[in-house]
Scaffold this motif. Structure first.
Motif, PDB file in Angstrom:
ATOM      1  N   GLN A  97      -3.485  54.600  96.432  1.00 48.79           N
ATOM      2  CA  GLN A  97      -3.214  56.003  96.134  1.00 48.79           C
ATOM      3  C   GLN A  97      -4.268  56.600  95.213  1.00 48.79           C
ATOM      4  OE1 GLN A  97      -0.489  58.432  97.133  1.00 48.79           O
ATOM      5  NE2 GLN A  97      -2.320  59.477  96.384  1.00 48.79           N
ATOM      6  N   GLU A  98      -4.803  55.818  94.286  1.00 50.41           N
ATOM      7  CA  GLU A  98      -5.858  56.329  93.414  1.00 50.41           C
ATOM      8  C   GLU A  98      -7.007  56.902  94.233  1.00 50.41           C
ATOM      9  OE1 GLU A  98      -5.623  53.490  89.406  1.00 50.41           O
ATOM     10  OE2 GLU A  98      -7.089  53.071  90.984  1.00 50.41           O
ATOM     11  N   TYR A 133       2.512  52.892  92.154  1.00 52.17           N
ATOM     12  CA  TYR A 133       2.464  54.345  91.965  1.00 52.17           C
ATOM     13  C   TYR A 133       3.897  54.847  92.016  1.00 52.17           C
ATOM     14  CZ  TYR A 133       1.278  59.269  92.727  1.00 52.17           C
ATOM     15  OH  TYR A 133       1.164  60.635  92.610  1.00 52.17           O
ATOM     16  N   ASP A 135       6.020  58.010  91.703  1.00 52.28           N
ATOM     17  CA  ASP A 135       6.133  59.467  91.622  1.00 52.28           C
ATOM     18  C   ASP A 135       7.583  59.918  91.522  1.00 52.28           C
ATOM     19  OD1 ASP A 135       6.948  58.855  94.160  1.00 52.28           O
ATOM     20  OD2 ASP A 135       5.457  60.069  95.199  1.00 52.28           O
ATOM     21  N   TYR A 151       1.210  59.016  87.186  1.00 53.71           N
ATOM     22  CA  TYR A 151       2.186  58.180  87.876  1.00 53.71           C
ATOM     23  C   TYR A 151       1.582  56.832  88.286  1.00 53.71           C
ATOM     24  CZ  TYR A 151       4.719  62.627  88.443  1.00 53.71           C
ATOM     25  OH  TYR A 151       5.368  63.824  88.215  1.00 53.71           O
ATOM     26  N   HIS A 152       0.288  56.657  88.053  1.00 58.03           N
ATOM     27  CA  HIS A 152      -0.363  55.383  88.349  1.00 58.03           C
ATOM     28  C   HIS A 152      -0.019  54.402  87.236  1.00 58.03           C
ATOM     29  CE1 HIS A 152      -2.744  57.110  91.620  1.00 58.03           C
ATOM     30  NE2 HIS A 152      -2.964  58.146  90.828  1.00 58.03           N
TER      31      HIS A 152
END
Length: 681
Positions: A97-98, A133, A135, A151-152
Motif C-alpha cells: 500500500q505504501e 495497513y 485504515d 495508517y501504515h
C-alpha cells in the motif's frame, strides 16, 4: 489505569512470522535491551546496540511506530527537482500500500529504519515481511482526525543475515547501491563486502607466511602435549579431534621454520598493501600495517577481519553511555482522534529518560507544501505532506525538526481544555529538552545560523523525552504540543465536515473490511468496489518472454472482441502461465511487489484461480502490455491478492485534512533560527 488496547498489528504479520525457535528481542520487557550510543564506526555518529543475543531470522524489533509516506516530493517543488534536504537520507523504497499511495512515494521508518549504520560485511538486520495497513482506525465520515495520522503500521526488523551477539551494534542493510549513488559523500572509499572477502584471503596468506604453525591461514592441530604431530587438520576442526588444539610454535619449530625479523615482517605487510592497492585501494586499506595488527585479527571467526576493525562494547559500556530505545510501546491511544499512542513499557520515574529523539532537520517547511501535480497552479496549494504533523516547529521559524524514533507516538495533552482518555486534570506526564548531555553535536548545532544548518546533509540535533512525573507501566505518555497546535486542532474540530457527496472521496470503504472477501471480475460488474479500491497481486516478470511471440498478431489485436470461449481457445491456452509460484516475495527479495490485477475465475476450493495481471505504474512497460496482450496466470493463490487504496484516494489526501506541526517551546528555539511569524495554513 486504562492500558493500551489490544493491537493486532504489534507483532509480525502472518506472512512474516518468525519460527518459534528463534530469539525475540522484545520477549523480555523487564529491562531495556535496545540502546542508542556512539557507533563503533569512527565518525558515524550514533548506532543502535542490542544487549540480547538474537538468532538468525529472529526478531530484532517489531514495528514500533507508524511509517510515514512522503509522496511526489520532487513534483511538488517549484523546479520539479528533489529538494536539497537531509531528510532524504532517512527514506526507504516503498512496497504494498505504501507504493500505491501515490505515483511516487518513499517511506520514513522510525528507530531501526532511521538510526542504525550500514556495514557492508557485518550487516545483520533487514526489514522483512508485509507491514500492516489499518485504515479502520478512524472513519473519514465520522472522525475529524481522519487523514491527520498514518495508517501504515511500520516495519518489522529481523536478523536476516546472521546471528547477532549480545552487546553487538546492529547494522541494517541499506544495500551497497546506497553508497554508490552518493559519490559526493565520500562513500566511494568505504570498503564493500567483496573488499572484506578479498582482504580475509590476503590475511590468510600473510598469516601462513609469517606465523609458524599456520596453514592456509588457520592453526595446524597438534596433540595436547605439544609434540607437534600434525594430522593435517586445521582451524575449527581442531576442536573436533578430542585431543587436539591449535598449534603453538615451540622451540624446535622456531629453530627449523623460517623466522622473520619485525622489520622484515613490516616490509612484507607493506608490500602486500602496495600490491593490493594496485587492484583495490579499499581492500588495501583493510590490511594490517604491523605484526601486532595481524595478530589482533581473530582466527577462525566469521568476518574476523571486519570485526577487528571495530571496538568491542560491553553491557556496562552500553548502559552507561547509551540511552534506552524501548521504553515506549505502541497501542491504540486513549484519545480516539489521535489514533495510535505511546505507552510506558516499564515504570518511568519522575525526571527519568524515556527515549532519545534524534532529529532530521528540514530547513524550510515549504518543502512539504503540496499542489495539484496534474494541473500545476503555483498559487493554489492542496495541503501539506502528512510528515508535517509528526515534526516539531515554531511559528517564528521555517525550520522543522522531525523525530527519528517512536517518540512520534506520543500524543498531545494539556490542562487548557478537557481531553478524553488518560489525559486528565494533571495534564501531560512528559516533556522535551535538548540532549546536550548525551549528544555532543547538539550544542554545536544550536549555535549555528539557519544558513549554516541548511547546508548540512547529516543529522546533528537530539532532544530527550523525559518524565515530568512518575509514569506507571501501561500508562499512556503525553506531552503538551503547545497553544498554537491546540487552537488549530480546536478550530479544525469545530469546522470539520465529512467528504461532500460531490467530491472524489465520497465513494469509499475500508480495505480492512473488504479484504475479507475478494470478488471476481464478473462479481465486480454486479457489485462494484467503491472508487477508492484497486486490486493487486504479487507478481514479478520472468526473463522468458517467448510466450509473447506465440500469440497470433490478429488475435492479439482483436482479443477484446472475442467471447469467453474464444479467449480460452486462442489466447489462454497459449499464454496462460501457471501462477502457483507467486506465494510471497521473489527469491532473495524481502518484500513482495504488487501489480494491479483482476480475478477472472476461482477454482472450486476457492483458494486459487485465474488472474489477469495489469501493467504496474512502478515498472517499465512490459512486452505484453506494449502490444496489448493480456497476462493471464492460472492456479494463482488468492491469498496473494490484496485490495489497496488507489493512488491519491486514501485519507492522507482528504481535502482539509488536519495539518499542523507540533509546537517547539520558546525556550527550545534558538533566537538565530527565528525568521518571521509563519503559519502552516
Amino acid at each position: 489505569t486504562t492500558g493500551p488496547s489490544p493491537d493486532p498489528q504489534n507483532g509480525l504479520s502472518a506472512d512474516a512470522d518468525a519460527s518459534s525457535d528463534t530469539d525475540d528481542a522484545d520477549a523480555d520487557y523487564e529491562v531495556c535491551t535496545l540502546y542508542l550510543a556512539e557507533s563503533t564506526i569512527p565518525n558515524a555518529g550514533f548506532g543502535i546496540y542490542t544487549t540480547n543475543a538474537i538468532k538468525k531470522n529472529g526478531v530484532v524489533q517489531k514495528a514500533d511506530s507508524p511509517s510515514l509516506v512522503i509522496v511526489d516530493i520532487a513534483r511538488h517543488q517549484p523546479d520539479g527537482e528533489e529538494p536539497n534536504w537531509g531528510y532524504r537520507n532517512y527514506l526507504w523504497a516503498t512496497f504494498g500500500q505504501e507504493a500505491y499511495d501515490a505515483l511516487q512515494s518513499e517511506a520514513s521508518v522510525m528507530t531501526l529504519g532511521a538510526l542504525p549504520n550500514f556495514h557492508t560485511a557485518l550487516k545483520s538486520t533487514r526489514q522483512q515481511g508485509e507491514q500492516v495497513y489499518d485504515d479502520s482506525i478512524l472513519d473519514r465520515f465520522k472522525d475529524p482526525g481522519a487523514g491527520a495520522i498514518s495508517y501504515h503500521m511500520g516495519h518489522n526488523f529481523v536478523a536476516k543475515y546472521r546471528n547477532i551477539e549480545a552487546n553487538e551494534e546492529i547494522f541494517v542493510d541499506y544495500g551497497e547501491n546506497w553508497l554508490d549513488y552518493r559519490p559526493d559523500s565520500g562513500f566511494e572509499d568505504v570498503p564493500r563486502a567483496q573488499d572484506f572477502e578479498d582482504g580475509e584471503a590476503i590475511v590468510d596468506v600473510l598469516r601462513t607466511v609469517l606465523r609458524p604453525g599456520y596453514r592456509d591461514g588457520q592453526p595446524v592441530c597438534t596433540t595436547k602435549d605439544g609434540s607437534g604431530n600434525d594430522d593435517g587438520t586445521t582451524g575449527e576442526n581442531c576442536a573436533s579431534q578430542g585431543n587436539g588444539e591449535p598449534a603453538v610454535a615451540n622451540d624446535d619449530q622456531q629453530s627449523t621454520e623460517t623466522r622473520f625479523s619485525e622489520e622484515d615482517e613490516n616490509d612484507v605487510l607493506a608490500l602486500a598493501r602496495d600490491i593490493a592497492g594496485m587492484y583495490s585501494k579499499r581492500t588495501a586499506s583493510l590490511l594490517p600495517s604491523s605484526p601486532s595488527e595481524l595478530d589482533s585479527i581473530p582466527v577462525g571467526m566469521e568476518h574476523g577481519l571486519a570485526r577487528s576493525t571495530l571496538p568491542h562494547r560491553s553491557t556496562d559500556w552500553i548502559t552507561h553511555n547509551g540511552r534506552c530505545l524501548d521504553n515506549i510501546m505502541r497501542g491504540r491511544s486513549t484519545i480516539h482522534q489521535a489514533g495510535m499512542g505511546g505507552f510506558a513499557r516499564r515504570f518511568l520515574a519522575n525526571g527519568s529518560h524515556i527515549v532519545p529523539v534524534p532529529l532530521a532537520l528540514i530547513p524550510d517547511r515549504d518543502i512539504l507544501t503540496m499542489y495539484n501535480i496534474f494541473e500545476r497552479d503555483a498559487d493554489k496549494t492542496t495541503g501539506k505532506q502528512l510528515l508535517l504533523n509528526y515534526c516539531l516547529g515554531h511559528g517564528d521559524s521555517k525550520v522543522l525538526l522531525c523525530p527519528l524514533t517512536n517518540a512520534i507516538l506520543v500524543n498531545h495533552c494539556s490542562t487548557r481544555r478537557s481531553w478524553e482518555g488518560e489525559c486528565g486534570k494533571d495534564g501531560p506526564n512528559a516533556a522535551y529538552r535538548w540532549a546536550t548531555d548525551f549528544d555532543p553535536m547538539t550544542s554545536e548545532w544550536l549555535n549555528m545560523t539557519l544558513e549554516e544548518i541548511s547546508k548540512k546533509d547529516s543529522r546533528g540535533l537530539t532532544l530527550a523525552l523525559y518524565a515530568t512525573r512518575d509514569i506507571r507501566p501501561g500508562e499512556e505518555i503525553f506531552v503538551d504540543y503547545g497553544v498554537e497546535w491546540e487552537e488549530a486542532w480546536t478550530l479544525h474540530e469545530k469546522n470539520w465536515k465529512p467528504p461532500d457527496w460531490r467530491s472524489n472521496f465520497q465513494s469509499y470503504q475500508s480495505t480492512i473490511e473488504l479484504n475479507e472477501s475478494l470478488r471476481t471480475l464478473a462479481e465486480e460488474k454486479r457489485d462494484p468496489y467503491p472508487e477508492n479500491i484497486m486490486m493487486a497481486c504479487i507478481y514479478w516478470e520472468t526473463e522468458d518472454d517467448d510466450w509473447v511471440e506465440q500469440v497470433d498478431p490478429h488475435d492479439a489485436a482483436n482479443w477484446k472482441s472475442f467471447d469467453d470461449e474464444t479467449i480460452l481457445e486462442k489466447i489462454l491456452e497459449k499464454i496462460g502461465m501457471p501462477g502457483d509460484e507467486y506465494t510471497g516475495p521473489k527469491e532473495n527479495e524481502d518484500f513482495a511487489e504488487y501489480w494491479p490485477c483482476k480475478i477472472l475465475l476461482k477454482n472450486e476450493d476457492g483458494t486459487s484461480g485465474m488472474v489477469r495481471i495489469l501493467q504496474s505504474p512502478h515498472h517499465d512497460v512490459t512486452a505484453w502490455d506494449e502490444i496489448d496482450i493480456p497476462r493471464f496466470l492460472t492456479n494463482y493463490p488468492l491469498n496473494s491478492v490484496k485490495l489497496f487504496h488507489r493512488p491519491y484516494k486514501s485519507d492522507q489526501f482528504l481535502p482539509g485534512a488536519f495539518r499542523q506541526h507540533i509546537g517547539l517551546s520558546d525556550e527550545l528555539l534558538p533566537d538565530q533560527w527565528k525568521t518571521e511569524r509563519d503559519s502552516d495554513g
